[in-house]
Design an enzyme around this catalytic site. Structure first.
Site, PDB file in Angstrom:
ATOM      1  N   LYS A  86      -7.569  -0.803 -40.341  1.00 34.16           N
ATOM      2  CA  LYS A  86      -8.282  -1.353 -41.503  1.00 34.16           C
ATOM      3  C   LYS A  86      -9.566  -2.015 -41.024  1.00 34.16           C
ATOM      4  CE  LYS A  86      -5.745  -3.582 -44.676  1.00 34.16           C
ATOM      5  NZ  LYS A  86      -5.950  -4.758 -45.523  1.00 34.16           N
TER       6      LYS A  86
HETATM    7  O1  LIG Z   1      -6.868 -10.807 -53.183  1.00 36.77           O
HETATM    8  P1  LIG Z   1      -5.606 -10.756 -52.409  1.00 36.77           P
HETATM    9  O2  LIG Z   1      -4.408 -10.876 -53.300  1.00 36.77           O
HETATM   10  O3  LIG Z   1      -5.621 -11.712 -51.269  1.00 36.77           O
HETATM   11  O4  LIG Z   1      -5.472  -9.297 -51.812  1.00 36.77           O
HETATM   12  C1  LIG Z   1      -6.270  -8.888 -50.769  1.00 36.77           C
HETATM   13  C2  LIG Z   1      -6.138  -7.420 -50.485  1.00 36.77           C
HETATM   14  O5  LIG Z   1      -6.773  -7.140 -49.288  1.00 36.77           O
HETATM   15  C3  LIG Z   1      -6.135  -6.129 -48.566  1.00 36.77           C
HETATM   16  O6  LIG Z   1      -6.210  -6.555 -47.242  1.00 36.77           O
HETATM   17  C4  LIG Z   1      -6.825  -4.829 -48.794  1.00 36.77           C
HETATM   18  O7  LIG Z   1      -6.254  -3.768 -48.125  1.00 36.77           O
HETATM   19  C5  LIG Z   1      -4.726  -6.031 -49.075  1.00 36.77           C
HETATM   20  O8  LIG Z   1      -3.841  -6.392 -48.084  1.00 36.77           O
HETATM   21  C6  LIG Z   1      -4.735  -6.943 -50.305  1.00 36.77           C
HETATM   22  O9  LIG Z   1      -4.381  -6.171 -51.391  1.00 36.77           O
END
Ligand SMILES: O=P(O)(O)OC[C@H]1O[C@](O)(CO)[C@@H](O)[C@@H]1O
Length: 220
Positions: A86
């Protein structure tokens, strides 16, 4: 739509994996920090998740330069066959995505908020793109409308490789429902919200009535 679990918590992952619908997991630095894990254990933790889950597991690099991201990405990809690296949607992330994808390492571009960001991620070779929904809602904008634009725009083109959109920053079953209706390939969902996706008060009420009626049959 496929369901990914958005967590680094091993107990949640084991539980959700047992339901038979889990297609992958996404983690991020915040989610790993929430487990209480330390840096030295990070790679083992990702390995463990990869053993539990039969599907892609996103592990994030916190590097800020392309060279460091590429180095991190190679290390993460070496942990297990189902690791997805990622990387953030920014210039350095694009350059690293181009390199890693050319080496056959799948990349999930995260922190994606706009259509141009998503198209650039796909052009750089990203296998997955993660537009955020809830964080738009947090600042009183319409996260689902933004996601819908990204899905429509990405589906306009053939990028020469498979690209799947992961609805990210999902907070509710309604986010999941709307993401499915607009054709997002995947929703990555926190454990509590994933549980809510299978629940409905009418299901509970109906089940209750069936069980009570069955007791009458047994008593007859
Ligand atoms: O806004 P939140 O709920 O912290 O989510 C952040 C998002 O970022 C991510 O890292 C994107 O892949 C996910 O793990 C998550 O869905």
């Amino acid at each position: 739509m496929k369901f990914f679990l958005d967590t680094a918590d091993l107990a949640e992952i084991e539980e959700a994996a047992s339901w038979g619908v889990l297609a992958g997991v996404t983690t991020n630095p915040t989610l790993y920090a929430r487990t209480g894990g330390k840096l030295a254990d990070f790679h083992n933790h990702i390995k463990r998740i990869c053993e539990i889950v039969d599907g892609p597991v996103s592990a994030e690099s916190v590097a800020m330069t392309r060279d460091e991201m590429i180095r991190d990405g190679r290390e993460l990809a070496a942990l297990a066959d189902n690791v997805v690296v990622k990387l953030p949607t920014m210039i350095e992330g694009l350059a690293a995505t181009r390199q890693l994808s050319s080496e056959g390492i799948p990349v999930n571009m995260t922190l994606c908020f706009t259509v141009p960001q998503a198209i650039m991620a796909a052009r750089a070779g990203a296998r997955y793109i993660s537009p955020f929904v809830g964080r738009f809602d947090d600042i009183s904008e319409n996260g689902l409308a933004q996601l819908e634009d990204v899905v429509a725009a990405v589906n306009n083109y053939d990028f020469g490789h498979e690209v799947e959109i992961i609805a990210a920053s999902v907070r509710s079953a309604n986010h999941v429902a709307q993401a499915a209706l607009m054709g997002a390939d995947i929703a990555t969902v926190p454990f509590a919200a994933l549980k809510k996706c299978v629940q409905h008060p009418l299901t509970d009420r109906g089940l209750d009535a069936f069980l009570k009626d069955w007791e009458k049959v047994q008593g007859a």
